[in-house]
Design a protein around this motif. Sequence first.
Motif, PDB file in Angstrom:
ATOM      1  N   UNK A  70      -2.922   8.725   5.239  1.00  0.00           N
ATOM      2  CA  UNK A  70      -2.260   9.845   5.890  1.00  0.00           C
ATOM      3  C   UNK A  70      -1.729  10.828   4.859  1.00  0.00           C
ATOM      4  N   UNK A  71      -1.596  12.075   5.286  1.00  0.00           N
ATOM      5  CA  UNK A  71      -1.215  13.180   4.408  1.00  0.00           C
ATOM      6  C   UNK A  71       0.085  12.927   3.646  1.00  0.00           C
ATOM      7  N   UNK A  72       1.052  12.291   4.263  1.00  0.00           N
ATOM      8  CA  UNK A  72       2.366  12.113   3.634  1.00  0.00           C
ATOM      9  C   UNK A  72       2.499  10.803   2.858  1.00  0.00           C
ATOM     10  N   UNK A  73       1.385  10.073   2.683  1.00  0.00           N
ATOM     11  CA  UNK A  73       1.426   8.797   1.955  1.00  0.00           C
ATOM     12  C   UNK A  73       1.658   9.023   0.471  1.00  0.00           C
ATOM     13  N   UNK A  74       2.514   8.207  -0.105  1.00  0.00           N
ATOM     14  CA  UNK A  74       2.747   8.250  -1.548  1.00  0.00           C
ATOM     15  C   UNK A  74       1.934   7.170  -2.259  1.00  0.00           C
ATOM     16  N   UNK A  75       1.622   6.094  -1.507  1.00  0.00           N
ATOM     17  CA  UNK A  75       0.837   4.985  -2.047  1.00  0.00           C
ATOM     18  C   UNK A  75      -0.279   4.651  -1.066  1.00  0.00           C
ATOM     19  N   UNK A  76      -1.379   4.141  -1.586  1.00  0.00           N
ATOM     20  CA  UNK A  76      -2.529   3.768  -0.771  1.00  0.00           C
ATOM     21  C   UNK A  76      -2.163   2.616   0.155  1.00  0.00           C
TER      22      UNK A  76
END
Length: 50
Positions: A37-43
């Motif tokens: 998702x666009x707002x993910x910081x980590x996979x």
Amino acid sequence: MAGGMIKDVLHEADLNLGGKPEKIIMLKCPACGTLNEENSKFCQECGQKI
């Protein structure tokens, strides 16, 4: 009456038939290629920082 019931069910199911499609932005993990998702910081798959 039946048409109204069908419309209510589609609305509750959050289906958008015949309308403008919603744009979804996904980020591809540089390590494993999983779409996140666009707002993910980590996979979400491998945990690598995006």
